[in-house]
Design an enzyme around this catalytic site. Structure first.
Site, PDB file in Angstrom:
ATOM      1  N   HIS A  56       4.917   0.730 -13.472  1.00  0.00           N
ATOM      2  CA  HIS A  56       3.511   0.343 -13.637  1.00  0.00           C
ATOM      3  C   HIS A  56       2.879   1.174 -14.733  1.00  0.00           C
ATOM      4  CE1 HIS A  56       3.163   3.754 -10.902  1.00  0.00           C
ATOM      5  NE2 HIS A  56       1.841   3.771 -11.041  1.00  0.00           N
ATOM      6  N   HIS A  58       0.277   3.289 -15.128  1.00  0.00           N
ATOM      7  CA  HIS A  58      -0.446   4.564 -15.046  1.00  0.00           C
ATOM      8  C   HIS A  58       0.148   5.619 -15.979  1.00  0.00           C
ATOM      9  CE1 HIS A  58      -2.383   3.565 -10.895  1.00  0.00           C
ATOM     10  NE2 HIS A  58      -3.091   3.108 -11.912  1.00  0.00           N
ATOM     11  N   ASP A  60       0.656   8.731 -15.735  1.00  0.00           N
ATOM     12  CA  ASP A  60       1.643   9.688 -15.215  1.00  0.00           C
ATOM     13  C   ASP A  60       3.004   9.033 -14.974  1.00  0.00           C
ATOM     14  OD1 ASP A  60       0.522   8.264 -13.043  1.00  0.00           O
ATOM     15  OD2 ASP A  60       0.988   9.868 -11.627  1.00  0.00           O
ATOM     16  N   HIS A  61       3.137   7.780 -15.407  1.00  0.00           N
ATOM     17  CA  HIS A  61       4.439   7.092 -15.368  1.00  0.00           C
ATOM     18  C   HIS A  61       4.872   6.620 -16.756  1.00  0.00           C
ATOM     19  CE1 HIS A  61       4.803   6.752 -10.888  1.00  0.00           C
ATOM     20  NE2 HIS A  61       3.535   7.112 -11.040  1.00  0.00           N
ATOM     21  N   HIS A 114      -1.020  -1.305  -5.672  1.00  0.00           N
ATOM     22  CA  HIS A 114      -1.394  -0.035  -6.336  1.00  0.00           C
ATOM     23  C   HIS A 114      -1.948  -0.375  -7.723  1.00  0.00           C
ATOM     24  CE1 HIS A 114      -1.253   4.142  -7.524  1.00  0.00           C
ATOM     25  NE2 HIS A 114      -0.458   3.859  -8.542  1.00  0.00           N
ATOM     26  N   ASP A 133       4.911   3.742  -7.296  1.00  0.00           N
ATOM     27  CA  ASP A 133       3.819   4.194  -6.430  1.00  0.00           C
ATOM     28  C   ASP A 133       3.453   3.142  -5.382  1.00  0.00           C
ATOM     29  OD1 ASP A 133       3.798   6.508  -7.874  1.00  0.00           O
ATOM     30  OD2 ASP A 133       1.844   6.195  -8.818  1.00  0.00           O
ATOM     31  N   HIS A 171       6.317  10.090  -6.419  1.00  0.00           N
ATOM     32  CA  HIS A 171       5.677  11.391  -6.172  1.00  0.00           C
ATOM     33  C   HIS A 171       6.269  12.101  -4.962  1.00  0.00           C
ATOM     34  CE1 HIS A 171       2.223  10.863  -8.954  1.00  0.00           C
ATOM     35  NE2 HIS A 171       2.370   9.573  -8.661  1.00  0.00           N
TER      36      HIS A 171
HETATM   37 ZN   LIG Z   1       0.311   5.045 -10.161  1.00  0.00          ZN
END
Ligand SMILES: [Zn+2]
Length: 255
Positions: A56, A58, A60-61, A114, A133, A171
């Site tokens: 996805h 985001h 942090d990915h 998400h 996530d 995570h």
């Molecule tokens: Zn995420």
């Protein structure tokens, strides 16, 4: 030959993971939280990056994609629904598509909630799922873009995977997920056992993942919103599973 995996931490609590095909040498990073730890993991394993499979959009990915692609000229595979939010995408995929990493093969499962375009990569023959996530060990992602109904449907799809599927998530949230889950289900013996196991893993500096579908089905309250005991525990006996899920997720948000 079976897939090899290599798991490591990125950023604060993100997981990076490499999937390697020994037959061809192909190596995929599942998401790219940041470039440096992925480079270090590649060096440590002696593998060369061929692909980045993105769950996805985001940051942090996806934050490491540009730097990794510049160096390795790897292919970037991303969900069709949010490819416009992800840098340097070469190929977009959707529900039912197959992605190959060398001779390894993954099926794409759309798992929105998400984010609206979130996908899971399921390497059926290798019994591996990379759920980003959507599904965490004893938890699930925040419903940031979709609806609770959508997230419940996505989790229900993952729940149908074979019990011995090893699940990697985005995570390390297991201990806090367990603390919350025990407020809903203080009497769940599998959850208590998992709490001890996870505490020992963390104390030893080890990851608590991968988990398995069987373990999550037994102890993850978010996967059991259709269990009458869970509905009763949140005061919604007899109500639809999606409503029970929404209530459990709302309580976790306030936890
Ligand atoms: Zn995420």
């Amino acid at each position: 030959m079976p897939a090899k995996t290599h798991l490591f931490m990125c950023l604060n609590d993100n997981y990076g993971v490499l999937v390697h095909d020994t037959a061809t040498g192909a190596t995929a990073a599942i998401d790219a939280p940041e470039a440096a730890p992925i480079e270090a993991a590649l060096r440590a394993a002696g593998w060369k990056l061929s692909d980045i499979l993105v769950t996805h959009h985001h940051g942090d990915h996806t934050g490491g994609i540009a730097e990794l692609k510049k160096k390795h000229r790897c292919r970037v595979v991303a969900p069709q629904g949010e490819a416009n939010k992800i840098p340097l995408v070469d190929e977009t995929v959707r529900e039912g598509d197959t992605v190959t990493v060398g001779k390894l093969s993954a099926k794409v499962i759309e798992t929105p909630g998400h984010t609206l375009g979130h996908i899971t990569f399921w390497f059926e023959a290798d019994k591996l799922a990379f759920a980003g996530d959507t599904l965490f060990s004893i938890g699930c992602g925040r419903v940031s873009e979709g609806t609770p109904e959508m997230m419940w449907d996505s989790l229900s799809k993952l729940r149908k995977l074979p019990d011995d599927t090893r699940v990697y998530c985005g995570h390390e949230y297991t201990l806090s997920n367990i603390k919350f889950a025990q407020t809903v289900e203080p009497g769940n013996a599998t959850l208590s056992a998992r709490a001890k196991e996870a505490a020992a893993q963390i104390a030893a500096g080890k990851p608590t993942i991968p988990t398995t579908i069987a373990q999550e089905k037994a102890a993850n309250v978010f996967l059991r919103a259709d269990d009458p005991a869970v509905a009763a525990a949140v005061g919604l006996a007899g109500k639809p599973a999606a409503q029970v899920f929404a209530e459990v997720r709302a309580r976790k948000n306030r936890f």
